[in-house]
Design a protein around this motif. Structure first.
Motif, short mmCIF file in Angstrom:
data_model
loop_
_atom_site.label_atom_id
_atom_site.label_comp_id
_atom_site.label_asym_id
_atom_site.label_seq_id
_atom_site.Cartn_x
_atom_site.Cartn_y
_atom_site.Cartn_z
N THR A 85 0.84 -1.20 0.00
CA THR A 85 0.00 0.00 0.00
C THR A 85 0.87 1.25 0.00
N THR A 86 0.40 2.27 -0.68
CA THR A 86 1.10 3.55 -0.69
C THR A 86 0.10 4.68 -0.59
N ALA A 87 0.49 5.73 0.12
CA ALA A 87 -0.37 6.90 0.30
C ALA A 87 0.47 8.16 0.12
N ALA A 88 -0.04 9.08 -0.68
CA ALA A 88 0.55 10.41 -0.81
C ALA A 88 -0.29 11.38 0.01
N LEU A 89 0.37 12.19 0.82
CA LEU A 89 -0.35 13.09 1.73
C LEU A 89 -0.71 14.38 1.00
N SER A 90 -1.94 14.85 1.21
CA SER A 90 -2.46 15.98 0.46
C SER A 90 -3.30 16.87 1.37
N TYR A 91 -3.84 17.93 0.79
CA TYR A 91 -4.68 18.88 1.53
C TYR A 91 -5.66 19.51 0.56
N ILE A 92 -6.88 19.72 1.01
CA ILE A 92 -7.89 20.43 0.22
C ILE A 92 -8.15 21.80 0.82
N GLY A 93 -8.54 21.84 2.09
CA GLY A 93 -8.71 23.10 2.77
C GLY A 93 -10.06 23.76 2.52
N SER A 94 -10.15 24.96 3.01
CA SER A 94 -11.41 25.71 3.08
C SER A 94 -11.70 26.49 1.81
N PRO A 95 -12.98 26.77 1.54
CA PRO A 95 -13.31 27.72 0.46
C PRO A 95 -12.67 29.08 0.65
N LEU A 96 -12.33 29.43 1.88
CA LEU A 96 -11.72 30.73 2.15
C LEU A 96 -10.32 30.85 1.54
N THR A 97 -9.65 29.74 1.34
CA THR A 97 -8.28 29.76 0.82
C THR A 97 -8.15 29.08 -0.54
N GLU A 98 -9.27 28.70 -1.14
CA GLU A 98 -9.18 27.86 -2.33
C GLU A 98 -8.62 28.59 -3.55
N ALA A 99 -8.80 29.91 -3.64
CA ALA A 99 -8.30 30.61 -4.83
C ALA A 99 -6.79 30.51 -4.95
N ILE A 100 -6.08 30.62 -3.83
CA ILE A 100 -4.63 30.54 -3.85
C ILE A 100 -4.16 29.11 -3.70
N TYR A 101 -5.01 28.24 -3.15
CA TYR A 101 -4.55 26.88 -2.89
C TYR A 101 -5.20 25.87 -3.84
N ARG A 102 -6.41 25.43 -3.54
CA ARG A 102 -6.96 24.30 -4.30
C ARG A 102 -7.26 24.66 -5.75
N GLN A 103 -7.58 25.92 -6.04
CA GLN A 103 -7.84 26.32 -7.41
C GLN A 103 -6.64 27.04 -8.04
N GLY A 104 -5.53 27.07 -7.32
CA GLY A 104 -4.33 27.71 -7.83
C GLY A 104 -3.34 26.68 -8.36
N THR A 105 -2.10 27.11 -8.53
CA THR A 105 -1.08 26.23 -9.09
C THR A 105 -0.84 25.01 -8.22
N ILE A 106 -0.84 25.19 -6.90
CA ILE A 106 -0.65 24.04 -6.01
C ILE A 106 -1.84 23.09 -6.12
N GLY A 107 -3.03 23.65 -6.28
CA GLY A 107 -4.21 22.80 -6.47
C GLY A 107 -4.12 21.96 -7.73
N ALA A 108 -3.56 22.55 -8.80
CA ALA A 108 -3.35 21.77 -10.03
C ALA A 108 -2.40 20.61 -9.77
N ALA A 109 -1.37 20.87 -8.97
CA ALA A 109 -0.44 19.79 -8.62
C ALA A 109 -1.13 18.72 -7.78
N LYS A 110 -1.99 19.13 -6.85
CA LYS A 110 -2.72 18.15 -6.02
C LYS A 110 -3.68 17.33 -6.88
N ALA A 111 -4.32 17.96 -7.86
CA ALA A 111 -5.19 17.21 -8.76
C ALA A 111 -4.40 16.17 -9.54
N HIS A 112 -3.19 16.53 -9.96
CA HIS A 112 -2.32 15.57 -10.66
C HIS A 112 -1.92 14.44 -9.72
N LEU A 113 -1.66 14.77 -8.47
CA LEU A 113 -1.31 13.75 -7.47
C LEU A 113 -2.45 12.75 -7.32
#
Length: 404
Positions: free
Chosen positions: A227-255
């Motif tokens: 088994t293998t697990a990669a650790l990730s984060y989604i976070g709040s709608p309050l921070t999603e523009a810079i995080y989940r919908q930003g460049t790091i979010g694109a990387a997390k989607a790829h992960l």
């Protein structure tokens, strides 16, 4: 042996030195806080590899794995040792403390210092698994946060950036002046341009995780049921523009897309699994660099108090699922969710209300600033209870020897 009296010197959330005794005590505190399993692990324990083992959730994965699952195996991190002018990095001292804990617990843990992105490190790990750990790896935890990655095939170096996609983002953020006085500011981050997204995905996406699996599988080192697990984060709608919908979010989607690909392959090959583990908010050296995250985390702690689940407890729950001590609980996207305490509607509504009201005049009433400041300082070994910071401390702590 060099001894110095160390005082915290910082530029914002970045500290210039780390305190060896404070770092060691913080690791010991995490170890004590980790819940023990209902039944003590028997025998040698499963063989595990933790990539990114010296800080944040990777450190929690290492300690929780040792205590909760009885792992043995290898941890990989990239840390700088002490010099004539500077102490070692905090991760260096935490690694030394982790080695002491593993030794006292009777667990064979090899801790390597080097570039996890390189094929040289992959070869070194594979050789150790083959020679020292019976040639079979049971678990791999991937927890890497890095500003750059060099592709071993092409020699191209990619750099990650923290930017929104499509348009500039203006958000509140929390800073402290040199006297520790808090201020809430608004900051604007320019949108990604050129190949920013591709560069960030190349660093923080799933390419290196998949390369590790390919490398170890190619050497025949993955055990049945691996088994293998990669650790990730989604976070709040309050921070999603810079995080989940930003460049790091694109990387997390790829992960996460990589997890689905690996899961299918490992299932067919070994009856194994690959997942992403979505963790909850915490104060880490990586998270404090993201605009808005410091403010959000302080407000979240103000809402939840001790209900904010620390990384060590989250990773204990992850190990239970990976080892079969608890059922594997996945969301509709195939992810383990350890962030539910944070993202419930009630909690998010309460944090959003405080976010709207937060300014320099009100922040002390809305956020748990004492906790947040102490958490930041503890990342570098300061503000750790039980440490005499007026006493000289040895700074030239050696990297752990892994001679059998």
């Amino acid at each position: 042996m060099t001894e110095r009296v160390l005082s915290p010197r910082n530029r914002g959330f970045l500290f210039l030195d780390s305190h060896p005794a404070g770092c060691a005590r913080s690791v010991a505190d995490m170890w004590r806080a980790c819940p023990a399993p209902a039944r003590a692990p028997e025998g040698d324990g499963p063989v595990a590899l933790v990539i990114g083992s010296s800080a944040g959730y990777g450190l929690a994965a290492t300690l929780a794995g040792l205590k909760r699952a009885g792992i043995r195996g290898i941890g990989v991190s990239f840390e700088k040792g002490p010099t004539a002018r500077r102490t070692a990095t905090a991760g260096w001292y935490r690694t030394a403390a982790t080695a002491d804990i593993a030794r006292a617990a009777g667990r064979d843990l090899v801790l390597l210092n080097g570039d996890a992105f390189s094929d040289t490190m992959k070869d070194q790990v594979a050789d150790l698994v083959e020679r020292r750990f019976g040639g079979r790896l049971d678990h791999l935890i991937y927890s890497v946060a890095a500003p750059r990655r060099t592709d071993p095939d092409t020699g191209t170096t990619y750099a990650s950036v923290l930017r929104p996609i499509g348009r500039a983002d203006r958000t509140k953020t929390l800073v402290f002046d040199d006297e520790g006085v808090p201020e809430v500011r608004e900051v604007e981050t320019a949108p990604a341009e050129g190949d920013d997204v591709e560069q960030t995905v190349a660093v923080m996406g799933g390419a290196d995780w998949e390369r590790w699996i390919d490398h170890l599988a190619g050497r025949g080192l993955l055990a049945d049921g691996f088994t293998t697990a990669a650790l990730s984060y989604i976070g709040s709608p309050l921070t999603e523009a810079i995080y989940r919908q930003g460049t790091i979010g694109a990387a997390k989607a790829h992960l996460e897309a990589t997890a689905r690909t690996l899961d299918e392959r490992l299932g067919k090959l070994l009856g194994g699994r690959a997942v992403t583990s979505v963790n909850g908010a915490a104060v880490t050296q990586s998270s404090t660099a993201i605009p808005g995250i410091a403010l959000y985390t302080g407000l979240l702690r103000g809402v939840l108090g001790d209900g904010l689940v620390p990384p060590i407890d989250q990773l204990a729950a992850l190990w239970d699922q990976l080892t079969g001590a608890a059922p594997l609980a996945l969301d509709d996207e195939g992810r383990i969710r350890l962030d539910t305490f944070e993202l419930s509607d009630g909690v998010q509504a309460a944090v959003a209300e405080r976010w709207e009201s937060a300014d320099t005049a009100t922040i002390a009433e809305l956020a748990d600033l004492d906790w947040f400041r102490a958490e930041v300082r503890r990342l570098y070994g300061f503000s750790v209870p039980g440490i005499d910071y007026a006493a000289p401390v040895a700074t030239d702590v050696p990297w752990p020897d892994h001679t059998p």
